[in-house]
Design a protein around this motif. Structure first.
Motif, PDB file in Angstrom:
ATOM      1  N   GLN A  19      -9.985 -43.611 -34.853  1.00 51.54           N
ATOM      2  CA  GLN A  19      -8.851 -42.069 -34.964  1.00 51.54           C
ATOM      3  C   GLN A  19      -9.798 -40.723 -33.792  1.00 51.54           C
ATOM      4  OE1 GLN A  19      -5.513 -42.005 -36.212  1.00 51.54           O
ATOM      5  NE2 GLN A  19      -4.939 -40.205 -34.816  1.00 51.54           N
ATOM      6  N   THR A  20      -9.150 -39.999 -33.182  1.00 51.25           N
ATOM      7  CA  THR A  20      -9.873 -39.359 -32.183  1.00 51.25           C
ATOM      8  C   THR A  20     -10.531 -38.373 -33.735  1.00 51.25           C
ATOM      9  OG1 THR A  20      -8.990 -40.026 -29.934  1.00 51.25           O
ATOM     10  CG2 THR A  20     -10.606 -37.943 -30.472  1.00 51.25           C
ATOM     11  N   PHE A  21     -12.066 -37.596 -33.212  1.00 49.87           N
ATOM     12  CA  PHE A  21     -12.674 -36.837 -33.996  1.00 49.87           C
ATOM     13  C   PHE A  21     -13.813 -35.835 -32.863  1.00 49.87           C
ATOM     14  CE2 PHE A  21     -11.638 -39.862 -37.184  1.00 49.87           C
ATOM     15  CZ  PHE A  21     -11.145 -39.684 -38.808  1.00 49.87           C
ATOM     16  N   ILE A  22     -13.632 -34.507 -33.346  1.00 51.63           N
ATOM     17  CA  ILE A  22     -13.807 -33.767 -32.760  1.00 51.63           C
ATOM     18  C   ILE A  22     -15.276 -33.010 -33.998  1.00 51.63           C
ATOM     19  CG2 ILE A  22     -14.284 -31.264 -31.357  1.00 51.63           C
ATOM     20  CD1 ILE A  22     -10.648 -32.275 -30.130  1.00 51.63           C
ATOM     21  N   THR A  23     -15.769 -32.920 -33.828  1.00 49.11           N
ATOM     22  CA  THR A  23     -17.066 -32.364 -34.255  1.00 49.11           C
ATOM     23  C   THR A  23     -17.162 -30.576 -34.200  1.00 49.11           C
ATOM     24  OG1 THR A  23     -17.811 -34.114 -34.029  1.00 49.11           O
ATOM     25  CG2 THR A  23     -19.082 -32.248 -35.235  1.00 49.11           C
ATOM     26  N   SER A  51     -19.250 -34.354 -28.433  1.00 53.01           N
ATOM     27  CA  SER A  51     -19.010 -33.538 -29.895  1.00 53.01           C
ATOM     28  C   SER A  51     -17.137 -34.338 -29.615  1.00 53.01           C
ATOM     29  CB  SER A  51     -18.863 -32.249 -30.298  1.00 53.01           C
ATOM     30  OG  SER A  51     -18.086 -31.768 -28.713  1.00 53.01           O
ATOM     31  N   LEU A  52     -16.593 -35.247 -28.703  1.00 55.59           N
ATOM     32  CA  LEU A  52     -15.854 -35.321 -29.337  1.00 55.59           C
ATOM     33  C   LEU A  52     -15.476 -37.088 -29.114  1.00 55.59           C
ATOM     34  CD1 LEU A  52     -12.143 -34.297 -27.967  1.00 55.59           C
ATOM     35  CD2 LEU A  52     -12.680 -36.774 -27.766  1.00 55.59           C
ATOM     36  N   GLU A  53     -14.549 -38.285 -30.405  1.00 51.03           N
ATOM     37  CA  GLU A  53     -15.343 -39.458 -30.087  1.00 51.03           C
ATOM     38  C   GLU A  53     -14.287 -40.367 -30.551  1.00 51.03           C
ATOM     39  OE1 GLU A  53     -18.876 -40.943 -31.829  1.00 51.03           O
ATOM     40  OE2 GLU A  53     -18.879 -39.832 -33.734  1.00 51.03           O
ATOM     41  N   LYS A  54     -14.018 -41.512 -30.656  1.00 52.20           N
ATOM     42  CA  LYS A  54     -13.084 -42.067 -31.092  1.00 52.20           C
ATOM     43  C   LYS A  54     -13.599 -43.082 -31.726  1.00 52.20           C
ATOM     44  CE  LYS A  54     -10.788 -45.482 -28.873  1.00 52.20           C
ATOM     45  NZ  LYS A  54     -10.040 -46.425 -28.136  1.00 52.20           N
ATOM     46  N   ARG A  55     -13.477 -43.241 -33.484  1.00 51.44           N
ATOM     47  CA  ARG A  55     -14.098 -44.300 -34.348  1.00 51.44           C
ATOM     48  C   ARG A  55     -12.989 -44.399 -35.335  1.00 51.44           C
ATOM     49  NH1 ARG A  55     -15.324 -41.129 -38.326  1.00 51.44           N
ATOM     50  NH2 ARG A  55     -15.963 -38.362 -37.788  1.00 51.44           N
ATOM     51  N   PHE A  56     -13.841 -45.485 -36.194  1.00 52.07           N
ATOM     52  CA  PHE A  56     -12.514 -45.900 -36.929  1.00 52.07           C
ATOM     53  C   PHE A  56     -12.009 -45.074 -38.032  1.00 52.07           C
ATOM     54  CE2 PHE A  56     -11.885 -48.021 -42.045  1.00 52.07           C
ATOM     55  CZ  PHE A  56     -11.247 -48.973 -40.966  1.00 52.07           C
ATOM     56  N   ASN A  57     -11.036 -44.997 -38.304  1.00 54.46           N
ATOM     57  CA  ASN A  57     -10.705 -43.793 -39.164  1.00 54.46           C
ATOM     58  C   ASN A  57      -9.493 -44.361 -40.910  1.00 54.46           C
ATOM     59  OD1 ASN A  57      -9.093 -41.781 -40.120  1.00 54.46           O
ATOM     60  ND2 ASN A  57      -6.802 -42.033 -39.221  1.00 54.46           N
ATOM     61  N   LEU A  58     -10.296 -44.134 -42.073  1.00 53.10           N
ATOM     62  CA  LEU A  58     -10.771 -44.831 -42.684  1.00 53.10           C
ATOM     63  C   LEU A  58      -8.775 -44.001 -43.914  1.00 53.10           C
ATOM     64  CD1 LEU A  58     -11.925 -47.118 -45.594  1.00 53.10           C
ATOM     65  CD2 LEU A  58     -12.304 -45.003 -46.142  1.00 53.10           C
ATOM     66  N   ASP A  96      -5.629 -37.730 -28.650  1.00 57.82           N
ATOM     67  CA  ASP A  96      -5.734 -39.127 -29.626  1.00 57.82           C
ATOM     68  C   ASP A  96      -5.055 -40.089 -28.517  1.00 57.82           C
ATOM     69  OD1 ASP A  96      -6.849 -41.136 -31.252  1.00 57.82           O
ATOM     70  OD2 ASP A  96      -4.795 -41.750 -32.097  1.00 57.82           O
ATOM     71  N   GLY A  97      -4.063 -39.784 -28.020  1.00 60.70           N
ATOM     72  CA  GLY A  97      -3.616 -40.641 -27.547  1.00 60.70           C
ATOM     73  C   GLY A  97      -3.822 -41.148 -26.202  1.00 60.70           C
ATOM     74  N   TYR A  98      -4.739 -39.457 -25.198  1.00 62.72           N
ATOM     75  CA  TYR A  98      -5.370 -39.528 -24.445  1.00 62.72           C
ATOM     76  C   TYR A  98      -6.767 -40.457 -23.990  1.00 62.72           C
ATOM     77  CZ  TYR A  98      -8.006 -37.472 -20.672  1.00 62.72           C
ATOM     78  OH  TYR A  98      -8.789 -37.584 -19.524  1.00 62.72           O
ATOM     79  N   MET A  99      -7.113 -40.743 -25.750  1.00 63.19           N
ATOM     80  CA  MET A  99      -8.275 -41.197 -25.495  1.00 63.19           C
ATOM     81  C   MET A  99      -8.226 -42.829 -25.492  1.00 63.19           C
ATOM     82  SD  MET A  99     -11.030 -39.631 -25.725  1.00 63.19           S
ATOM     83  CE  MET A  99     -11.981 -40.430 -26.779  1.00 63.19           C
ATOM     84  N   PRO A 120       1.056 -36.529 -36.747  1.00 67.69           N
ATOM     85  CA  PRO A 120       1.207 -38.005 -36.664  1.00 67.69           C
ATOM     86  C   PRO A 120      -0.367 -38.044 -36.367  1.00 67.69           C
ATOM     87  CG  PRO A 120       1.891 -37.101 -34.536  1.00 67.69           C
ATOM     88  CD  PRO A 120       1.942 -36.153 -35.656  1.00 67.69           C
ATOM     89  N   GLU A 121      -1.917 -37.208 -36.126  1.00 68.29           N
ATOM     90  CA  GLU A 121      -2.585 -38.219 -36.157  1.00 68.29           C
ATOM     91  C   GLU A 121      -3.267 -38.153 -37.856  1.00 68.29           C
ATOM     92  OE1 GLU A 121      -1.875 -35.852 -34.441  1.00 68.29           O
ATOM     93  OE2 GLU A 121      -2.347 -33.901 -35.665  1.00 68.29           O
ATOM     94  N   ALA A 122      -2.574 -37.479 -38.979  1.00 69.89           N
ATOM     95  CA  ALA A 122      -2.419 -37.441 -40.268  1.00 69.89           C
ATOM     96  C   ALA A 122      -1.891 -38.496 -41.157  1.00 69.89           C
ATOM     97  CB  ALA A 122      -2.936 -36.055 -40.404  1.00 69.89           C
TER      98      ALA A 122
END
Lengths: 451, 504
Positions: free
Chosen positions: A67-71, A199-206, A165-168, A219-221
């Protein structure tokens, strides 16, 4: 043979020879080859279909696990969030998520001011639009949990909206969003800058594995966790009811039942029940458990009861097979040393048949775990169970979903972001099924006895 | 069952508590009866008729079985009894225009549950809840505060009925607890009195266990009876609201929740059979040839790999196939047969991803292992002597298969195909996601059509009103489906059975 032919007809050339195939033999051999090729083709088609299916599932589903996260560093001003200034969470609850929304836009403004090379003429509100709708609620929960953070600037990790997220993930491109009101090309440009800035990256989403379902707009949540708990409670009901009842019924039919028409009726009945469409069991559940007995709608208990009735025939059939495979000499020996019929069955036959019974039960459970249709009728779709149950009673009686029902729910929402989650959910479901079936196979290998 | 939802010790209602109590009593009975029997034999187990534990088992069974049996029957019967008692309180005029007894009863139940919740949350005291009058307290506001939303203001009669419902439910729950506990105690007394050395405890226990086994076996019959009755009652209701001629002979399916629906099964039956037919066209040749190759040609190594791999297809849940149809096969077919210039063939025959062909193809894939493993077993059951005879006459392998093995296995294969057809007709998730929702009779496989199972799902999900023909039609559809699949199964089993007798 050759000698004889030479001797009998030395002059005339033979009309036919074993060495040379005539047209008829060639035709027959060609038919043979063709027939064999059909067989190979049929198997190949089956295996290719399996491969396509699995590749599709894995290819489309793995995206759901990242999932894409933004810090983002957000300032939490006390004067807007706690107007009375007494840091009382009850008072602060009056500020709704709308009150927190502007903070996100301000945070982006602050970030641009602080970071060189990140200038954008995008409206800060639009910038905040790349965050998930759940971001303000996340802020609010954080502040309410610990009011002492007010007047500080805290770094948060927000989910990006499903379009970003879809863009990523390559699902959304600048061309595909021409008609899309939820995201603009400028916002995607800004996303590119944020990626470059780090500050924007895609990583594992527990959260996808442990979280709960979310509303249509987020949908992202959405996650599978709560529906997994629902499935777990259903399987608990199925196991505690179907195993004892199924084993008891099989013991009676296999060991004690006299050969008469009643036994025949029961046997025909069981083999027919095994082939009744699952949706019919759903109708039964709706009519009996919900309309008549008024058990709560959407409760895993009801789902478990319906699936129990559906799994019983499977368990009975496999249990009878493994009881049958225990040789009569075991029973005779037990009877010979003075055991009663009941003792010979419960003390000797049943333990020897146990591995087979267990294998059959696990396969029956795996079937029940993947079943969807009856759950639709007893209401296990169409709502969002947001919290995992806190006790066994609430786990059984509170409305919940189940894994396959959750997948169906996502498939129905007609949004590519939810489709991805549906495929991801299938991966989780298949992991469970593969594990259960592997255990069944291992049990069979380890304990199966050939008499 | 409302009692089960209200909180008690460990979050259990009276039902849970009474079950717990019976279990504790049974455990105590086990220990006491065993000890008593041993004492009556002077501590020498050899002087007992049965092993000491049997005296304990006997007591535990005497305590638990009648008590729990009565409990289950009670729970099944109580809702109907309470409902009948409450119904007398509801005057005809409280049943509003366009409403029905069932709807009013569900209001009553919701209100009663709401009061229970309010009491549990402390918004009302138990006495207040019992005496509340609609004119005095604003019941809607009170219940709204504890999270129970009521649709409209509460009618005094409905409130009175809800009060009656609560008090009757509670009363019957306590009567149930009393009856069940006294049964358990009576069982305990009898078992303890009989726990003496001369008592044939093992025989008693074994007789009891045998009855329990018989009970478990007859549950299968009970399930079938339940299925048939639950659908039959509602179907009869349906036919009293809707003419049967239209259901069986009409040609239009157009449910309309404002009434005047045309509910005919024919378009649905057509869609169902068309999809099943396509599925069989895919599955039968592939499955049959795979089975022939695996059982006649393949070596043990290929067989040990290919057979389990094919059977994976049968273990995949149908929801996965449904999603595969909707998101992979459907769009692929549209690329082939639709989209005009953008498509692969430049055709415009197909507009949406859902169609008869989509659902049929995917269902066919699902049925391949079903057909292949059943036919495999049947082909393997053909005696080797038949093949040897054919080889001896000079036939090639394929000639033997086509002219000897397959004719011998034909009844079994027909049975397998019939079973697969019954599967295809009853399959739900693939058609719900892949077939579409348009009821029509058309021969074009690229059009969306709908099936019996799809309509059952759509008529019974969401807000349903069990007094309208639009909802009840689902039960008539379900019964038709049940009869259809049952007929196919019985026929298939009959054919398979007759065939099996030939070679044994």
């Amino acid at each position: 043979m050759t000698d004889m032919t030479n001797a009998a007809a030395p002059a005339a050339a033979p009309k036919s020879s074993l060495l040379q195939q005539d047209a008829r033999t060639r035709r027959r051999n060609a038919a043979e080859t063709r027939f064999k090729a059909y067989g190979i083709a049929a198997i190949a088609v089956g295996l290719v279909m399996l491969a396509i299916l699995l590749v599709t599932i894995v290819g489309r589903g793995t995206g759901a696990f990242t999932q894409t996260f933004i810090t983002l560093e957000v300032a939490l001003p006390a004067d807007t969030l706690d107007k009375k200034g007494n840091r009382d969470p009850e008072e602060m609850k009056k500020v709704s998520t709308f009150g927190y929304k502007p903070l996100l836009a301000q945070a982006f403004e602050a970030k641009i001011a602080a970071t060189g090379g990140l200038d954008s003429d995008l409206d800060p509100k639009k910038m905040a639009g790349i965050l998930s709708d759940s971001a303000p609620a996340q802020l609010r929960d954080f502040v309410l949990a610990d009011p002492s953070v007010l007047d500080r600037t805290v770094a948060f990790e927000f989910l990006a909206s499903s379009r970003v997220d879809g863009y990523m993930k390559g699902r959304v491109s600048r061309d595909s969003i021409a008609q899309d009101k939820n995201i603009s090309v400028e916002q995607l440009d800004f996303v590119d800058k944020l990626i470059a800035e780090g500050s924007l990256e895609k990583r594992f989403n527990l959260d996808f594995i442990t979280g709960s379902d979310a509303s249509d707009a987020r949908p992202e949540a959405a996650g599978m966790g709560v529906s997994m708990v629902g499935s777990f409670f259903m399987m608990l009901v199925v196991l505690t009811l179907a195993l004892p009842i199924g084993v008891a019924a099989s013991i009676y039919l296999e060991e004690f039942a006299p050969k008469n028409w009643i036994t025949d009726v029961i046997e025909v009945n069981i083999s027919n029940l095994a082939a009744v469409p699952s949706i019919v069991f759903g109708i039964l559940g709706l009519a009996v458990f919900i309309n008549y007995m008024h058990l709560p709608n959407s409760a895993p208990l009801v789902g478990g009861l319906v699936l129990t009735l559906m799994t019983l025939p499977t368990i009975i059939i496999s249990t009878r097979a493994s009881l049958k495979s225990v040789p009569p000499s075991i029973r005779d020996a037990a009877l010979g040393v003075g055991a009663s019929k009941m003792q010979s069955v419960f003390h000797h036959v049943l333990p020897l048949a146990a591995p087979g019974i267990l294998t059959g039960t696990i396969i029956g459970l795996a079937q029940a775990l993947g079943e969807t249709a009856p759950l639709l009728l007893i209401g296990m779709v169409g709502f969002i169970a947001s919290n995992p149950p806190d006790s066994i009673a609430s786990g059984l009686l509170d409305p919940n979903s189940a894994m396959p029902a959750q997948i169906y729910e996502w498939a129905k929402r007609a949004d590519p972001a939810f489709y991805e989650r549906a495929w991801g959910g299938i991966i989780i479901l298949l992991v469970f099924l593969v594990t259960m079936n592997t255990i069944a196979v291992l049990l069979r290998r380890r304990f199966e006895r050939r008499w | 069952m409302n009692a089960a939802q209200s909180s008690g010790v460990f979050g259990l209602g009276p039902t849970g508590l009474v079950v717990l109590a019976v279990i504790v009593l049974a455990a105590a009975g086990f220990v006491l009866a065993r000890a008593r029997a041993m004492a009556s034999a002077g501590g020498d187990a050899r002087r007992l008729h049965s092993l000491p534990n049997y005296y304990g088992y006997n007591a535990a069974m005497m305590i638990a079985v009648p008590a729990l049996g009565v409990l289950v029957i009670w729970l099944l019967a109580q809702p109907a009894l309470v409902q009948n008692a409450v119904l007398d309180l509801i005057p005809q005029r409280a049943i509003a225009e366009g409403s029905s007894i069932n709807l009013v009863m569900s209001d009553v139940r919701r209100l009663a549950e709401g009061l229970d919740v309010a009491v549990a949350a402390g918004a009302l005291s138990a006495d207040e809840a019992a005496d509340i009058v609609a004119t005095g307290t604003d019941i809607r506001a009170v219940l709204g505060n504890v999270g129970v939303a009521l649709g409209s203001d509460v009618d005094p009669e409905i409130l009175a009925a809800a009060q009656e419902y609560r008090s009757l439910s509670r009363l019957w729950s306590w009567v149930m607890v009393a009856v069940v506990l006294s049964l358990a105690l009576a069982g305990m007394a009898i078992a303890l009195r009989s726990a003496r050395a001369g008592f044939r405890a093992r025989n008693a226990v074994e007789r009891g266990v045998l009855w329990l086994l018989i009970l478990a076996a007859s549950l299968a019959i009970l399930t079938t009876v339940g299925i048939v009755l639950s659908m039959l009652f509602e179907t009869v209701n349906f036919f009293s609201l809707h003419p049967w001629q239209d259901f069986f002979l009409g040609t239009t399916w157009a449910p309309n929740f404002r009434g005047n629906s045309e509910l005919s099964i024919l378009p649905l039956l057509w869609g169902t059979l068309y999809i099943a037919f396509i599925a069989l066209v895919v599955a039968v040749p592939i499955g049959l040839f795979a089975a022939i190759y695996l059982s006649e040609y393949a070596g043990p190594r290929l067989r040990s790999v290919a057979k389990p791999l094919l059977e994976i297809l049968a273990g995949i849940p149908t929801i996965v196939y449904g999603l595969f149809a909707l998101l992979t096969v459907g769009p692929a077919l549209v690329t082939l047969f639709g989209r005009g210039e953008e498509g692969l063939l430049g055709l415009t025959w197909m507009t949406g991803a859902t169609s008869v062909l989509t659902a049929g193809l995917v269902m066919g894939i699902m049925l391949i292992p079903f057909v292949s493993s059943l036919s495999d077993d049947i082909i393997n059951a053909v005696p080797q002597s038949l093949r040897d005879g054919s080889f001896g006459l000079g036939a090639t392998h394929s000639e033997t298969i086509r002219q000897v093995v397959l004719p011998a296995a034909l009844p079994g294969i027909v049975g397998a195909v019939l079973l697969a057809a019954s599967r295809a007709i009853g399959e739900t998730m693939i058609v719900v996601l892949g077939a579409g929702a348009i009821a029509k009779i058309s021969a074009n496989p690229l059009e969306a059509m709908t099936t019996i199972t799809t309509r059952i799902v759509s008529q019974l999900t969401g807000d349903t009103d069990f007094a309208s023909p639009e909802t009840l039609v689902a039960f008539a559809l379900g019964l038709t489906l049940f009869v259809l699949t049952l007929g196919l199964n019985v026929l298939a089993l009959y054919i398979v059975r007759t065939y099996r007798e030939q070679y044994e």
